[in-house]
Scaffold this active site. Structure first.
Site, PDB file in Angstrom:
ATOM      1  N   CYS A   5       0.823  -1.165  -0.151  1.00 42.09           N
ATOM      2  CA  CYS A   5      -0.007   0.012   0.025  1.00 42.09           C
ATOM      3  C   CYS A   5       0.626   1.312   0.053  1.00 42.09           C
ATOM      4  O   CYS A   5       2.150   1.238   0.130  1.00 42.09           O
ATOM      5  CB  CYS A   5      -0.858   0.133   1.264  1.00 42.09           C
ATOM      6  SG  CYS A   5      -1.969  -1.715   1.473  1.00 42.09           S
ATOM      7  N   GLU A  85       3.479  -6.428   5.295  1.00 41.95           N
ATOM      8  CA  GLU A  85       2.920  -7.733   5.619  1.00 41.95           C
ATOM      9  C   GLU A  85       3.854  -8.031   7.047  1.00 41.95           C
ATOM     10  O   GLU A  85       4.737  -7.947   7.207  1.00 41.95           O
ATOM     11  CB  GLU A  85       3.557  -8.840   4.669  1.00 41.95           C
ATOM     12  CG  GLU A  85       3.134  -8.476   3.171  1.00 41.95           C
ATOM     13  CD  GLU A  85       1.948  -9.197   2.432  1.00 41.95           C
ATOM     14  OE1 GLU A  85       1.048  -9.609   3.297  1.00 41.95           O
ATOM     15  OE2 GLU A  85       1.327  -8.910   1.430  1.00 41.95           O
TER      16      GLU A  85
END
Length: 656
Positions: A5, A85
């Site tokens: 993102c 992540e």
């Protein structure tokens, strides 16, 4: 789970904006990062506190609305925007559930928030195994936290614009803040000329910083303009020193532990709800990652490589041979020079600040190819720095043995003598003497080589010596009068327990600088430019710590690097398929600058333009450009550094 993102936002305690105004500003910042996350976006603001958070989402796991950000903790106290992540989130989630936490989604972001609520920011960070950058707002203490993963996979910039503290994944989002006006930092520009990238914690803009790898920062209530120093939650140097205290001496034990760790690292990075594949160059690192993926997968792994029709720069046949042996579903694209050249005008948009590793071009092309088929791709980055793969380690250690241990006053005297004649005088002298010089003493570009040798001899420490050996423009001040290079890992005083072995000194410095500030920047920006997530199993911090438990003889043996990685790979791929010199990921830059790029370069390097812009002294640049065009020297790497700055500067003028 994770989301590759773009995050951005601001905190302005002195001038809390109206709610709608704060949302509009945050949304405008976030829109510049849409390429990083085209699947969803979100903004949130608390006008009374002066905080605004924004998020662009590339959904990878838990594709539902429950993964939407900004996300809030169960009690509403914490708000986060998160890029990355947490690979071990399921393990942490189980631990938190045992402590009474309940979860609504299968998102690692929700687990992250619960971990912060349960343990606090720094203790939680120490538990995370992942790649990430995030901004966390504590609504009760009105404190803003920023953090970045251990090895610097994901970027995070921050700094002040007036009374507002800004942060974002990329600089373009900061520039979208109303009134943002930061001058170019000429001192940092000197570092760029030396390294071809801008080392953390600096950025091209004065007052704007990169959060260093393995660090977090807290901004509690206080006056505008005061930024607390980043705090380290994991230090690569300390982790390496600790690992060296627990060495592995037995080859079989080392091989089994490496196999176990890499299978775990690869397996964690194969968890995805979207199509997944891998880059495959046919070299040791990517071949090992793909071999382990295929061993862990019940169906053929999708692999991708880029080829060039120029045999000197084409690794595609090697990749294809490895893919056929492993049985992957392989896709290759032979890029034409035109396709490669068409990428160049877009580079300033991708990188946002000057960046001059020309392998950025094929890296973008392979990311673009890969994104047509998958959303996540595993990569082999990190093997060279951790396992001794660069040829420079061997050549530079030879230099160190010959010269580095001579008394420094003697070396300094030699440096003075070599610098006493200008480069062109040395060139002329060697040209006159060429007929009578032994072949072993004859050198093209003699003046440049001897001046570089002088710069190297003048260094007092192994760190400084390596910096000089790896510098592109060894005397940046000749182009930037008055600039003073700020300190970096190369120039800070060595620690008392400084690594005795020069090769290990080089590997340590590369992991602290070149890896996060060049390699990982290149991979992040080119993959994110096409909304592709790149994951690097070899940069699992457990693998990094393990690598420093190995004696150097398990990394470099018989004048070849990555020895232990190779032994593991030979369990899966025949040695004959990998028995070739390391090629790197290069383009024919020298020829392009004399051919199809000549007019573009001539325009950017024209003396009148350089004088008008007032950044660089034109004479040294023009001298090297003329020599390059006459084929007397190959200055392609040095010129590319100037050209990438010039192209970036032109892009700023257009958007300002």
């Amino acid at each position: 789970m994770g989301q590759m993102c773009g995050i951005s936002g601001f905190l302005d305690r002195a001038n809390p904006a109206a709610f709608e105004s704060a949302l509009d500003i945050a949304a405008a910042m976030s829109r510049t990062l849409r390429h990083r996350g085209p699947d969803d976006n979100g903004v949130w603001a608390d006008s009374a506190a002066g905080i605004a958070l924004a998020h662009q989402r590339l959904a990878i796991l838990d594709l539902s609305a429950l993964g939407h950000q900004p996300m809030f903790s169960a009690d509403g106290r914490l708000a986060v925007v998160f890029n990355g992540e947490i690979y071990n989130f399921q393990e942490i989630r189980a631990e938190l559930e045992a402590l009474g936490h309940a979860f609504r989604s299968s998102s690692d972001t929700e687990v992250m928030l619960a971990a912060f609520a349960q343990w606090g920011v720094e203790p939680a960070l120490r538990r995370f195994n992942g790649m990430f950058a995030f901004a966390l707002w504590d609504r009760s203490s009105r404190t803003l936290y920023l953090a970045r993963d251990r090895l610097g996979k994901k970027p995070l910039y921050y700094g002040w614009s007036g009374s507002a503290f800004l942060f974002a994944s990329e600089l373009k989002a900061l520039r979208a803040y109303p009134g943002f006006d930061a001058p170019i930092d000429r001192d940092v520009l000197a570092l760029y000329l030396r390294h071809a990238y801008i080392p953390a914690p600096y950025s091209i803009y004065r007052g704007i910083r990169k959060l260093p790898a393995g660090c977090w920062l807290a901004l509690p209530p206080g006056p505008a303009g005061e930024t607390p120093l980043p705090q380290t939650y994991w230090s690569f140097t300390d982790a390496a020193a600790n690992s060296r205290r627990h060495p592995i001496q037995q080859t079989e034990e080392a091989l089994e532990e490496l196999d176990r760790l890499l299978r775990s690292a690869v397996g964690l990075r194969m968890i995805s709800d979207v199509p997944l594949g891998a880059f495959l160059s046919g070299g040791v690192d990517s071949s090992l990652v793909v071999a382990l993926m295929q061993a862990l997968s019940s169906r053929p792994v999708k692999t991708f490589s880029i080829g060039f029709h120029d045999e000197l720069f084409d690794e595609a046949p090697y990749a294809k041979a490895v893919a056929e042996h492993l049985g992957t579903e392989h896709t290759e694209l032979y890029a034409t020079p035109r396709e490669a050249l068409d990428v160049i005008p877009r580079l300033p948009e991708f990188f946002d600040e000057p960046f001059a590793d020309s392998s950025q071009i094929p890296t973008f092309l392979v990311c673009q190819l890969t994104r047509r088929h998958v959303t996540v791709s595993l990569s082999g980055d990190g093997g060279d720095e951790l396992f001794g793969g660069y040829q420079a380690y061997l050549s530079n250690s030879g230099f160190w043995r010959r010269f580095g241990r001579r008394p420094w006053p003697l070396r300094r005297l030699g440096a003075w003598a070599l610098h006493s004649l200008p480069e062109h005088v040395w060139d002329t002298l060697f040209g006159v003497l060429k007929p009578v010089l032994p072949n072993a003493l004859w050198r093209p570009q003699a003046g440049a080589r001897l001046h570089r040798l002088a710069d190297t001899l003048a260094q007092r420490s192994p760190e400084g010596l390596y910096m000089a050996l790896m510098s592109y423009w060894g005397q940046p001040r000749c182009l930037l009068p008055g600039a003073q290079e700020p300190p970096t890992a190369f120039t800070r005083s060595p620690r008392p327990n400084s690594l005795a072995d020069f090769i290990e000194t080089m590997m340590n410095l590369d992991t602290l600088t070149y890896l996060p500030d060049d390699i990982l920047v290149k991979v992040d920006r080119t993959s994110m430019a096409v909304s592709l997530e790149a994951r690097c199993p070899l940069l699992d911090y457990r693998v990094a710590e393990f690598a420093w438990r190995l004696p150097l003889s398990m990394k470099i043996r018989r004048q070849q690097g990555k020895w232990l990685l190779r032994q593991l790979l030979y369990r899966y791929v025949p040695e004959a398929l990998l028995n070739r010199p390391k090629a790197g990921f290069a383009v024919p830059l020298a020829a392009w600058l004399r051919g199809p790029l000549r007019d573009w370069a001539e325009d950017l390097l024209h003396p009148d333009r350089l004088r008008r812009e007032g950044v660089f002294q034109p004479a040294p640049i023009r001298h090297r450009w003329d020599q390059h065009l006459r084929h007397t020297h190959d200055w392609s790497n040095q010129l590319w550094i100037i050209l990438m700055f010039q192209a970036w500067l032109a892009s700023q003028t257009k958007t300002s």
